[in-house]
Design an enzyme around this catalytic site. Structure first.
Site, PDB file in Angstrom:
ATOM      1  N   ARG A   1       0.814  -1.224   0.000  1.00  0.00           N
ATOM      2  CA  ARG A   1       0.000   0.000   0.000  1.00  0.00           C
ATOM      3  C   ARG A   1       0.847   1.273   0.000  1.00  0.00           C
ATOM      4  O   ARG A   1       0.514   2.250   0.661  1.00  0.00           O
ATOM      5  CB  ARG A   1      -0.957   0.032   1.199  1.00  0.00           C
ATOM      6  CG  ARG A   1      -2.091  -0.964   1.132  1.00  0.00           C
ATOM      7  CD  ARG A   1      -3.254  -0.408   0.305  1.00  0.00           C
ATOM      8  NE  ARG A   1      -4.315  -1.389   0.202  1.00  0.00           N
ATOM      9  CZ  ARG A   1      -5.477  -1.315   0.858  1.00  0.00           C
ATOM     10  NH1 ARG A   1      -5.739  -0.298   1.638  1.00  0.00           N
ATOM     11  NH2 ARG A   1      -6.376  -2.243   0.706  1.00  0.00           N
TER      12      ARG A   1
ATOM     13  N   ARG B   1      -3.930   6.766   0.658  1.00  0.00           N
ATOM     14  CA  ARG B   1      -4.452   7.980   1.314  1.00  0.00           C
ATOM     15  C   ARG B   1      -3.479   8.720   2.216  1.00  0.00           C
ATOM     16  O   ARG B   1      -3.708   9.872   2.556  1.00  0.00           O
ATOM     17  CB  ARG B   1      -5.703   7.625   2.119  1.00  0.00           C
ATOM     18  CG  ARG B   1      -6.934   7.494   1.242  1.00  0.00           C
ATOM     19  CD  ARG B   1      -8.069   6.879   2.019  1.00  0.00           C
ATOM     20  NE  ARG B   1      -7.672   5.542   2.463  1.00  0.00           N
ATOM     21  CZ  ARG B   1      -8.486   4.674   3.050  1.00  0.00           C
ATOM     22  NH1 ARG B   1      -9.719   5.006   3.313  1.00  0.00           N
ATOM     23  NH2 ARG B   1      -8.051   3.483   3.396  1.00  0.00           N
TER      24      ARG B   1
ATOM     25  N   ARG C   1      -7.348  11.395  -6.196  1.00  0.00           N
ATOM     26  CA  ARG C   1      -8.559  10.664  -5.816  1.00  0.00           C
ATOM     27  C   ARG C   1      -9.792  11.566  -5.940  1.00  0.00           C
ATOM     28  O   ARG C   1     -10.857  11.109  -6.334  1.00  0.00           O
ATOM     29  CB  ARG C   1      -8.352  10.154  -4.388  1.00  0.00           C
ATOM     30  CG  ARG C   1      -9.539   9.546  -3.712  1.00  0.00           C
ATOM     31  CD  ARG C   1      -9.695   8.091  -4.096  1.00  0.00           C
ATOM     32  NE  ARG C   1     -10.550   7.378  -3.156  1.00  0.00           N
ATOM     33  CZ  ARG C   1     -11.869   7.435  -3.149  1.00  0.00           C
ATOM     34  NH1 ARG C   1     -12.489   8.180  -4.029  1.00  0.00           N
ATOM     35  NH2 ARG C   1     -12.570   6.771  -2.269  1.00  0.00           N
TER      36      ARG C   1
ATOM     37  N   ASP D   1      -7.163  -3.031  -7.418  1.00  0.00           N
ATOM     38  CA  ASP D   1      -7.686  -3.611  -6.182  1.00  0.00           C
ATOM     39  C   ASP D   1      -8.069  -5.067  -6.403  1.00  0.00           C
ATOM     40  O   ASP D   1      -8.455  -5.449  -7.516  1.00  0.00           O
ATOM     41  CB  ASP D   1      -8.911  -2.835  -5.688  1.00  0.00           C
ATOM     42  CG  ASP D   1      -9.177  -3.138  -4.221  1.00  0.00           C
ATOM     43  OD1 ASP D   1      -8.555  -2.499  -3.366  1.00  0.00           O
ATOM     44  OD2 ASP D   1      -9.980  -4.048  -3.939  1.00  0.00           O
TER      45      ASP D   1
ATOM     46  N   TYR E   1     -15.122 -11.430   0.590  1.00  0.00           N
ATOM     47  CA  TYR E   1     -15.821 -10.170   0.275  1.00  0.00           C
ATOM     48  C   TYR E   1     -17.066 -10.425  -0.567  1.00  0.00           C
ATOM     49  O   TYR E   1     -18.101  -9.773  -0.384  1.00  0.00           O
ATOM     50  CB  TYR E   1     -14.872  -9.201  -0.451  1.00  0.00           C
ATOM     51  CG  TYR E   1     -13.778  -8.674   0.460  1.00  0.00           C
ATOM     52  CD1 TYR E   1     -14.017  -7.593   1.304  1.00  0.00           C
ATOM     53  CD2 TYR E   1     -12.530  -9.281   0.508  1.00  0.00           C
ATOM     54  CE1 TYR E   1     -13.029  -7.123   2.165  1.00  0.00           C
ATOM     55  CE2 TYR E   1     -11.529  -8.820   1.364  1.00  0.00           C
ATOM     56  CZ  TYR E   1     -11.792  -7.742   2.193  1.00  0.00           C
ATOM     57  OH  TYR E   1     -10.822  -7.295   3.047  1.00  0.00           O
TER      58      TYR E   1
END
Ligand code: CP3
Length: 348
Positions: free
Chosen positions: A28, A32, A41, A78, A154
């Site tokens: 990562r 952010r 973003r 992702d 998920y």
């Protein structure tokens, strides 16, 4: 025949060479915690559109490379693009994470279409091609996908989960039905990874973030077995491309994961003792890891001491410095710069 000179430090380590300074990259590393990521973003029409717009995905992949010059870039995408590509509705809700329309039985699988994913995910391949053109010549490009078990959690829970009860109930109670879901994921993931390599990915990483919630019998069936099949499919096409696995939480099952899946290397989570890994795993494969990402919130002396402890245990051959899981959004970017400096200047 010409002899290929491998220049990139990360690829040299994966080929078994001794390399100093040790190569590093961070899970990562784009995200952010970087103000420049947050700016891009905002321009994108949501996170999915960021992943599927090649110019923007290329830009955010390159941001941490410019700041820290790690030895690898990881494609910005992702693991949930696979279910999305197969037709399962997906959205990312601010502050809540991913939300999917859950699939909890074989009947639900009829809504999914493996070959649809090839088309939906075509922009990702354009990002890979852009990156191979734009990356500095010493930085390797890592492609990735989620492992079937983690992606299935998920898909079945409909998002993040604490106990994975729907996924486990299906896997334990209707093994044949659940295997059909695994089968679709093995097929779509193998195709997706092969396409990434065709477009220019030089190393592959398979993220099995939730492997550690499985008891042994299920770990063998739903983590090792599907991963083994993906590795053999990809390797049959591209035998020279190294494949790294990240069976987070695998613990004592790591030796079996390595020998049975056939991966070239593993990422270690922060809970794996570095000395144990050096003794029992490093003779058989390349290791990556395993600094606790929370150390990056503190930075300073405690982080330096922990990095040096890890380096002195694992920093021989066949080692790539990394975190044990992804960078947290609240990480100060200057602590990442400090980390990069410590690893680069280590000569132990
Ligand atoms: O530098 C990189 O690693 C970028 C590429 C990348 C992302 N996700 C971008 C992302 C990678 C390799 C992933 C993998 C991923 N995605 C995993 C496996 C690794 C891990 O961290 O365990 C998992 C489980 C996912 C699923 C996922 N994606 C979740 C649960 C979330 C929400 C949680 C969160 O951090 O917001 C995401 C969103 C996501 N994926 C973000 C990023 C940068 C944040 C989205 C945003 O900008 O709002």
């Amino acid at each position: 025949m010409t002899i290929l000179q491998i220049e990139k430090p990360l690829l040299r380590v994966l080929a078994g060479e001794s390399v100093r300074p040790l190569p590093f990259w961070l899970m990562r590393q784009a995200g952010r915690y970087l103000p420049e990521y947050r700016a891009v973003r905002q321009q994108a029409n949501g996170f999915l559109s960021l992943c599927l717009t090649p110019d923007l995905a290329t830009e955010v992949t390159l941001q941490p490379i410019r700041r820290y010059h790690p030895d690898a870039a990881i494609l910005f995408a992702d693991i949930l693009l696979i279910p999305y590509g197969m037709g399962q509705p997906l959205s990312f809700v601010e502050g809540e994470g991913p939300v999917l329309e859950p699939i909890r039985s074989v009947e639900g699988l009829s809504k999914l279409d493996v070959s649809r994913a090839d088309e939906v995910l075509a922009p990702v391949m354009q990002t890979v091609r852009n990156l191979r053109r734009e990356l500095p010549s010493d930085v390797a490009l890592i492609g990735f996908a989620g492992a079937p078990w983690t992606v299935a959690t998920y898909m079945v829970e409909g998002g993040s989960s604490r106990n994975f009860e729907h996924t486990k109930a299906w896997a334990y109670g209707d093994e044949n039905g659940f295997r059909q879901l695994m089968e679709m994921l093995v097929e779509s993931t193998s195709r997706y990874l092969i396409a990434q390599i065709e477009a220019g990915a030089e190393v592959i990483q398979i993220f099995d973030t939730w492997a550690g919630v499985l008891p042994e019998f299920a770990f063998r069936r739903f983590c090792i077995e599907p991963t083994r099949r993906i590795v053999s499919r990809v390797r049959a096409r591209y035998p020279a491309v190294p494949i790294m696995g990240f069976p987070r939480g695998a613990g004592m099952l790591l030796p079996d994961y390595i020998s049975e899946t056939g991966v070239d290397g593993v990422s270690l989570d922060p809970f794996v003792p570095a000395h144990w890994a050096a003794e029992w795993l490093q003779p058989t494969c390349t290791l990556q890891g395993n600094l606790d990402p929370v150390m990056l919130l503190t930075g300073g002396q405690p982080m330096q001491a922990e990095i040096e402890r890890i380096l002195s245990a694992l920093g021989g051959d066949r080692y790539i410095f990394n975190l044990g899981h992804g960078i947290l959004p609240q990480t100060p970017p200057e602590h990442v710069a400090q980390l990069a400096e410590i690893v680069r200047s280590w000569r132990g």
